[in-house]
Write a protein that holds these residues in place. Structure first.
Motif, short mmCIF file in Angstrom:
data_model
loop_
_atom_site.label_atom_id
_atom_site.label_comp_id
_atom_site.label_asym_id
_atom_site.label_seq_id
_atom_site.Cartn_x
_atom_site.Cartn_y
_atom_site.Cartn_z
N TYR A 41 15.60 -2.48 -11.78
CA TYR A 41 16.12 -2.47 -10.42
C TYR A 41 17.38 -3.32 -10.37
O TYR A 41 17.44 -4.39 -10.99
N ASN A 43 19.58 -5.69 -8.11
CA ASN A 43 19.42 -6.46 -6.86
C ASN A 43 20.66 -6.45 -6.00
O ASN A 43 20.67 -7.00 -4.89
N ALA A 48 17.81 -9.24 0.22
CA ALA A 48 16.95 -8.20 0.80
C ALA A 48 16.64 -7.12 -0.23
O ALA A 48 15.49 -6.65 -0.35
N VAL A 49 17.66 -6.72 -0.99
CA VAL A 49 17.45 -5.69 -2.01
C VAL A 49 16.54 -6.21 -3.11
O VAL A 49 15.64 -5.51 -3.59
N ARG A 52 12.95 -6.34 -1.89
CA ARG A 52 12.36 -5.00 -1.80
C ARG A 52 12.00 -4.48 -3.18
O ARG A 52 10.95 -3.86 -3.38
N THR A 55 8.82 -6.15 -4.28
CA THR A 55 7.69 -5.56 -3.57
C THR A 55 7.31 -4.23 -4.18
O THR A 55 6.11 -3.91 -4.35
N ALA A 56 8.32 -3.44 -4.53
CA ALA A 56 8.05 -2.15 -5.15
C ALA A 56 7.35 -2.30 -6.49
O ALA A 56 6.49 -1.49 -6.86
N ASP A 63 7.39 3.89 0.39
CA ASP A 63 7.81 3.07 1.52
C ASP A 63 6.65 2.29 2.12
O ASP A 63 6.85 1.34 2.87
#
Length: 799
Positions: A41, A43, A48-49, A52, A55-56, A63
């Motif tokens: 991922y 960032n 915020a990115v 998230r 969390t993913a 979602d």
């Protein structure tokens, strides 16, 4: 969310992770029969990115959460990242609830070492606390006690500068501490630059990211601020974006702390094998390719308007990546990428140890082991805390109780290469695991100092106080700013930067430099000095003259002059005068217990004997004239026996006074340090003031009575009236001793003894000359007058 732009260095980190995973999967000895997978991922340098993405990773890519009971098998067992401290703090708070391991390769904030707040956080990069220790070691090594700091307005900068200031305050001071906001306002930058210019600190420590520091660097160069020694944090030590020909005049010679460099064999070949992948779930490679070759893939161009088609170049996927020279393919200085590599291997070794658990010897409930098919993150976390292995490069990887890796830093220096270009050279190493005092090693001959002398600068608010002085703080200024005050007399400081001066022991005094206590000079009236020699010579001369007079009187004892003046008392008087002259010798030389007792006893008794003889002679003269009157037999009551008895009684009284004095509080040697601190005046303490006063008072009483009687008898009608000479001698005696008192009290040290000796000699010579000089004159020079007829002749009556 699609990020704008792509950081080649960050993409190298991601590819290093992929490389490490594929290398592990090919390694038969590590995780046999297990294949590791991964998800990547971006960032976007956005909290915020990043949040998230985390969390993913723990809940899935949808979602919404699909398993509200949180009991199912998690998508991942461990996370590598995030590189930013602020992101890691936020993410770790959440991951800690699930005991999900997070191994960061670049988050250095010391706050992340708090296991209560971040129980599942680990890192392969050293904490800022160790970075600060390395900086402190360098600062101490060069004796810099007056430094400035600049830090970013985030967790990384604020925690680092807070720890740094606490460490510096133990041995030095902070000249200024500035914070650079995330949004670089021009006014704030100018304010910081002005602070740098006004400060006398020559050493400045900077805790900033490269991107944050660049605007400040430009202003420093614009204002031509030079002759500053910059100390770089690991975040910009190897910042090639700052180091160039333009910045070298101001920032050349910078010393920085860099993450340990490592080697990853085969990484460069792997990086150059990357190719576009048309997978909707993996668009990072495609973004990288577009950014690298400034082109776009056709599927993206279909979404553009016709007006934009002409300005875009189509990516074919067959571009020659090996011909590119970017930060992505540069593996000459692997630091953060090496930590990514170690982070992946850390998780792999932890998982391997988990698999190697023997049944019945496991660390979990009932000594059970983890089931590889149902392994949970918290089980992997248990083994992660105890992981310990060595990389291909020879570096040992393990974590302490706070989840921090072993702290090893390279010490770097910005300098010029032989061809005139600028480079970053390794000049030393900081190893926290080394023995105490040996953590920092520097190659002094390889360091470049951007100063005229090419030597380390001095950065102190006040120069060190030399031995013999003490530090006195300046009011309203830091403790490092002080004045050097010379130690007072009798006090010393024998090392540099003494806070206070130490008082010398009682028998010692400070030398002129005030850095050593030396034995005080002992002062007393010595036989070796001119004054002592003179007084002792005069004393011996007086005793010799008295002895000569005594010999003359003995030789001429049958002559009328000797007989008429009571020869027996004259002999006794001359003996007492010899004692008076000789007793002065007891006042010369180093005082001893015996001499202290004898000097005043011999003085008192000899002078009482002398005055008693004179007093009796005076009484005899008066009675002799009274006896010439008719029917007066007074002389038969005061014959020779009575005269001797009177002298004896007077002398015994003085002897009794001396015995009582010596019995109660006798004189003793005394080291007087009160009158003159730099010297020890060796003198005799009289002990009892009362006893000493009685001794002197008794002598004074006898002298006064003698003077009074002699004065009353001075006009007796005799051609040779001894009363006149006795009156004159007593006048001299009393005058000398009356003058002695104020002179004795006001005379310092050995001179008080000299005054007393002078009084003894003067009064003795006065008695000797006044009483015996006329007689010797008659005896020796005018023997014709030494007849009974001459002595009995009456003076003619006055008309």
């Amino acid at each position: 969310m699609r990020c704008r732009g792509l950081d080649f260095v960050g993409f190298q980190w991601a590819q290093t992770m992929v490389f490490a995973i594929e290398e592990i999967n090919r390694e038969p000895a590590l995780l046999p029969n297990i294949t590791l997978g991964y998800r990547l991922y971006d960032n976007c340098v956005n909290l915020a990115v990043a949040f998230r993405a985390a969390t993913a990773l723990i809940s899935g890519v949808g979602d919404t959460f699909t398993d509200y009971s949180c009991t199912g098998k998690p998508p991942v067992l461990g996370i590598v990242g995030d590189p930013m401290s602020s992101h890691s703090i936020a993410i770790s708070r959440m991951l800690g609830l699930f005991r999900m391991p997070l191994v960061s390769y670049y988050a250095t904030c010391s706050c992340l070492s708090n296991r209560k707040e971040f129980p599942s956080f680990f890192r392969t990069v050293p904490s800022d606390a160790f970075q600060v220790k390395a900086m402190i070691q360098i600062i101490k090594h060069y004796g810099w006690t007056w430094v400035g700091t600049i830090a970013s307005d985030d967790d990384y900068g604020q925690f680092a500068v807070k720890t740094f200031i606490e460490e510096v305050n133990t041995f030095g001071c902070i000249s200024f501490s500035e914070t650079l906001p995330s949004v670089n306002a021009k006014s704030r930058i100018l304010q910081i630059v002005n602070t740098i210019k006004q400060s006398t600190a020559r050493v400045i420590i900077v805790f900033l990211l490269e991107s944050q520091f660049i605007p400040l660097v430009k202003e420093i160069i614009h204002q031509n601020i030079t002759y500053r020694q910059w100390i770089a944090s690991e975040s910009w030590t190897t910042a090639t974006g700052i180091l160039n020909e333009e910045t070298f005049s101001s920032f050349g010679g910078t010393i920085g702390i860099a993450i340990r460099r490592g080697e990853i064999p085969g990484l460069k070949e792997f990086l150059l094998r990357v190719r576009p992948v048309f997978n909707p779930n993996n668009n990072l490679v495609n973004q990288f390719w577009e950014e690298m070759f400034k082109c776009e893939f056709p599927n993206k161009m279909n979404n553009k308007s016709s007006s934009d088609l002409g300005s875009s170049r189509i990516c074919t996927g067959s571009e020659d990546i090996e011909s590119t020279q970017t930060a992505y393919s540069d593996v000459s200085d692997l630091r953060a990428s090496y930590n990514v590599y170690k982070a992946v291997y850390t998780l792999a070794h932890s998982l391997h140890n988990l698999m190697s658990c023997e049944s019945g010897k496991g660390p979990f409930e009932n000594n059970s082991c983890a089931d590889i098919t149902r392994v949970q993150p918290w089980q992997l976390l248990h083994y992660l805390k105890r992981v310990n292995f060595t990389t291909h490069y020879g570096d040992r990887v393990s974590f302490d109780e706070n989840g921090d890796a072993l702290a090893i830093y390279d010490v770097m220096n910005w300098q010029r290469a032989d061809d005139g270009s600028v480079k970053i050279e390794t000049i030393g190493l900081f190893d926290e695991s080394a023995p105490a005092g040996q953590e920092l090693t520097l190659q002094e001959d390889k360091i470049f100092w951007n100063f005229n002398s090419n030597t380390p600068p001095r950065s102190v608010c006040s120069e060190s106080c030399l031995p013999g002085t003490r530090k006195a703080a300046r009011k309203g200024e830091p403790l490092c700013c002080f004045d050097c005050i010379p130690c007072a007399e009798g006090e010393i400081s024998n090392h540099t930067d003494s806070i206070e001066c130490v008082k010398c022991p009682a028998d010692f005094w400070s030398n002129p430099r005030r850095d050593q206590c030396v034995l005080k000079d002992i002062e007393f009236l010595s036989y070796e000095e001119p004054l002592g020699i003179s007084l002792s010579t005069i004393s011996l001369f007086g005793s010799c003259v008295s002895t000569t007079v005594l010999a003359v009187f003995i030789y001429y004892r049958n002559t009328p002059v000797v007989k008429a003046n009571n020869s027996e008392l004259s002999f006794l008087l001359l003996l007492s005068l010899i004692l008076c002259f000789l007793c002065s010798l007891l006042f010369i030389g180093q005082p001893l217990h015996l001499t202290c007792m004898l000097r005043h006893v011999v003085f008192g008794i000899s002078f009482v004997l002398c005055i008693s003889c004179i007093l009796v002679k005076t009484i005899v003269v008066i009675m002799a004239f009274k006896a010439t009157l008719p029917d007066n037999n007074v002389m038969k009551w005061f014959g020779a026996a009575q005269q001797r008895g009177t002298v004896f009684v007077f002398t015994v009284i003085q002897a009794v006074i001396c015995i009582i004095w010596l019995s109660t509080a006798s004189p003793v040697p005394f080291k007087n340090t009160e009158y003159q601190n730099s010297k020890i005046i060796f003198e005799c303490n009289v002990g009892s003031i009362t006893g000493f006063s009685c001794l002197l008072s008794y002598i004074g009483l006898l002298a006064s009575v003698c003077f009074l009687l002699a004065f009353l008898a001075r006009n007796l009608p005799d051609n040779f009236n001894e009363a006149k000479f006795i009156t004159f001698s007593m006048l001299i005696f009393c005058a000398v001793w009356i003058a002695f008192i104020p002179a004795y009290v006001s005379s310092p040290g050995k001179y008080s003894d000299a005054v007393e000796i002078f009084a003894i000699l003067a009064s003795s010579f006065g008695l000797l000359i006044a009483i015996f000089a006329p007689k010797c004159y008659i005896i020796l020079l005018h023997p014709e007058k030494n007849t009974k007829k001459s002595l009995m002749r009456r003076a003619a009556p006055k008309k």
